[in-house]
Design a protein around this motif. Structure first.
Motif, short mmCIF file in Angstrom:
data_model
loop_
_atom_site.label_atom_id
_atom_site.label_comp_id
_atom_site.label_asym_id
_atom_site.label_seq_id
_atom_site.Cartn_x
_atom_site.Cartn_y
_atom_site.Cartn_z
N LEU A 128 -3.52 -0.65 -1.99
CA LEU A 128 -4.92 -0.72 -1.62
C LEU A 128 -5.43 0.70 -1.40
CD1 LEU A 128 -7.32 -2.60 -0.68
CD2 LEU A 128 -6.48 -2.23 1.63
N ALA A 146 -4.33 -8.19 -4.85
CA ALA A 146 -5.78 -8.36 -4.94
C ALA A 146 -6.23 -9.68 -4.33
CB ALA A 146 -6.22 -8.28 -6.40
N THR A 148 -5.96 -9.48 -0.57
CA THR A 148 -7.05 -8.68 -0.02
C THR A 148 -8.34 -9.49 0.01
OG1 THR A 148 -6.02 -6.68 -0.93
CG2 THR A 148 -8.33 -6.52 -0.27
N MET A 205 0.83 -1.20 0.00
CA MET A 205 0.00 0.00 0.00
C MET A 205 0.86 1.25 0.00
SD MET A 205 -2.80 -1.25 2.81
CE MET A 205 -3.34 0.41 3.13
N LEU A 229 -9.58 -4.66 -9.13
CA LEU A 229 -8.15 -4.50 -9.40
C LEU A 229 -8.00 -3.64 -10.65
CD1 LEU A 229 -5.16 -5.14 -8.97
CD2 LEU A 229 -5.53 -7.32 -10.15
N VAL A 235 -8.04 -2.21 -5.31
CA VAL A 235 -6.58 -2.29 -5.40
C VAL A 235 -6.19 -1.70 -6.75
CG1 VAL A 235 -4.61 -3.85 -5.60
CG2 VAL A 235 -6.41 -4.32 -3.93
#
Length: 530
Positions: A205, A238, A241, A15, A161, A197
């Motif tokens: 993110l 992705a 997450t 991130m 994404l 993302v």
């Protein structure tokens, strides 16, 4: 936020890397600088870097030598929208961009709903005369999955994404991505969640899981394009997450929106496929949405969606976004059967030769059919799948010439085994959470072959779309059958609603193809030396 704490330190590091430009969009979401030298002018660049998988036309088979045809189902529709893009810009599409089954499966047909969800789809077979060849017939095999009301759809854990690299800085790319995904956000329910993302030079993110459309749209609005394309890192983040907020009894899906131009990190397509295969068994599927032109990597987009047990659509307009992410949302998200394979075994006493129209990229070996380890296509709620075979009835003139020696002649030693059956259609599929396939068998009676009518109505439209695709691909077995014949067979397509609209649009595309083909032929003739 409690959900954010579930995300690992590795994700947190990614991130921070993704926010390296120090800028923020609305409500603090990071954004990316945009730099561009030219804007989209409606005409693709002369030197296109678009990538398509080599896609030769399916060969003719002799039943005596290869009686069985096996393929994985395909519910992708990207090729149709991409063909439309080329035609609307005054160009004929590259032949490898035309996947016939995706054109046919873009439309819905009058197949009956399955009566029992224990068998998640119905099977329809019918036979008609071939408009372009009086000596052959057409066998259509149609599947229809059961429909799912929006209120019945399981909760969805979605990860958008989004490619925000410099190549996405075109009006038909990132701006269209934003409007398309905002449309999906409007269809969320209280039990659904969306994370966002992004990836450019690094992945990050920008929005933790939420079901608030306002937050989702604000995060999307803050995205800007710039930098190189670290697609592999974005996919890894992705999936991580999605796992952090995994719904065991729900839908867990990554939706990748990109032009497919990966140029940093994992750039080899095989490596990308292996990465996605490693993650799909976790119950997280992958949908790919292609955007833009000039550097569209269609080959990669199709392949990774296939490996990720998802589907691939090309978004060329707001109306196409509505079709894929609004009208067909349940089909896009909710899988009702996985690893669906079709196998057709022809009776040599009734059929001497055949060819499958399309599905070249989905062909399987005969032994793959019963092997549950072999990956195949998935069907979503309400999805339809159509396959069309052109067949030569036994005794009719076929494509192969006669052989000189009796022992080499095809079908020389046939018995009467098979009775009054034209073929047997077999399907194998697994339920979404199953590991063992189920088998369905349907005989096709030879009486359909003898009484085959000229195609009309729904069958006529399906055949016209298949013929259109094959014409664009340069299929020599169509003979002199041309665009005017395709247009005539398709009919007028009166009616209202989205299905009528798409069919009416198809008629316009046939006209465009005929006009463009005429211009190309005239230009080629004018360029010939005297």
């Amino acid at each position: 936020m409690r959900v954010k704490s579930l995300i690992s330190s590795a994700i947190a590091a990614a991130m921070l890397a993704g926010c390296s430009d120090g800028q923020s969009g609305p409500d603090g979401t990071p954004s990316y600088e945009v730099t561009t030298d030219s804007m989209f002018d409606g005409v693709p660049p002369a030197e296109s870097a678009e990538k398509y998988k080599a896609n030769d036309v399916s060969p003719v088979r002799a039943v005596a030598e290869a009686p069985v045809s096996t393929f994985a189902v395909d519910v992708d529709t990207a090729a149709y929208a991409n063909v439309r893009r080329f035609l609307n810009q005054g160009q004929l599409p590259p032949k490898d961009a035309v996947r016939s089954e995706e054109l046919v499966n873009y439309f819905r047909y009058n197949y009956p709903l399955p009566g029992d969800r224990g068998a998640p789809f119905s099977i329809t077979t019918d036979v008609a005369q071939t408009p372009w060849n009086p000596d052959t017939r057409l066998l259509r095999v149609g599947l229809r999955g059961y429909d799912l009301a929006r209120s019945e759809r399981p909760p969805a854990n979605l990860v958008f994404l989004v490619d925000v690299s410099g190549s996405m800085d075109e009006p038909d790319k990132l701006p269209l991505v934003k409007s398309a995904l905002a449309m999906l956000a409007d269809n969320l329910r209280r039990q659904d969640s969306v994370s966002i993302v992004v990836y450019a030079g690094a992945a990050g993110l920008v929005l933790p899981p939420t079901n608030d459309p306002r937050l989702i749209k604000a995060a999307l609005d803050g995205l800007q394009a710039g930098g190189s394309t670290a697609g592999g890192e974005g996919i890894q983040l992705a999936y991580a997450t999605a796992r952090a907020t995994f719904r065991p009894e729900g839908i867990n899906r990554v939706i990748l929106a990109t032009d497919g131009d990966f140029n940093v990190g994992i750039t080899d397509q095989k490596q990308l496929e292996e990465l996605i295969e490693q993650n799909r068994d976790d119950g997280i599927t992958l949908t790919t949405l292609g955007f833009g032109q000039g550097n569209l990597n269609d080959a990669m987009m199709e392949s990774v969606a296939d490996k990720g047990n998802g589907n691939y659509a090309y978004i060329d307009s707001a109306s196409e976004a509505r079709k894929v992410l609004d009208e067909e949302l349940s089909s896009t998200l909710f899988t009702i059967a996985k690893d669906v394979k079709v196998q057709v075994e022809f009776n040599p006493t009734q059929v001497s030769q055949y060819r499958l129209i399309g599905y070249e990229n989905r062909a399987l070996k005969e032994e793959d059919f019963a092997d549950d380890k072999v990956d195949a296509g998935d069907i979503g709620a309400g999805h339809q799948v159509t396959a069309i075979y052109e067949i030569v009835p036994a005794g009719a003139k076929g494509w192969f010439p006669e052989r000189r020696y009796a022992g080499n002649q095809r079908g020389a030693r046939l018995s009467d085994a098979g009775g009054d059956e034209l073929a047997t259609v077999k399907l194998r599929y697994k339920l979404p959470n199953g590991d063992t396939s189920r088998l369905i068998e349907r005989p096709v009676q030879a009486s359909l072959l003898r009484a085959a009518p000229f195609p009309t109505g729904d069958m006529a439209f399906a055949v016209s779309v298949a013929g259109f695709a094959q014409k664009l691909r340069g299929d020599t077995l169509l003979g002199d059958w041309g665009y005017a014949d395709i247009r005539r067979l398709a009919g007028t397509q009166w009616g209202f609603g989205s299905q009528a609209y798409w069919r009416q649009e198809f008629l316009s595309l046939v006209d465009l193809a005929q006009s463009r083909s005429r211009i190309a032929r005239t230009t080629a003739e004018g360029a010939r030396p005297l």
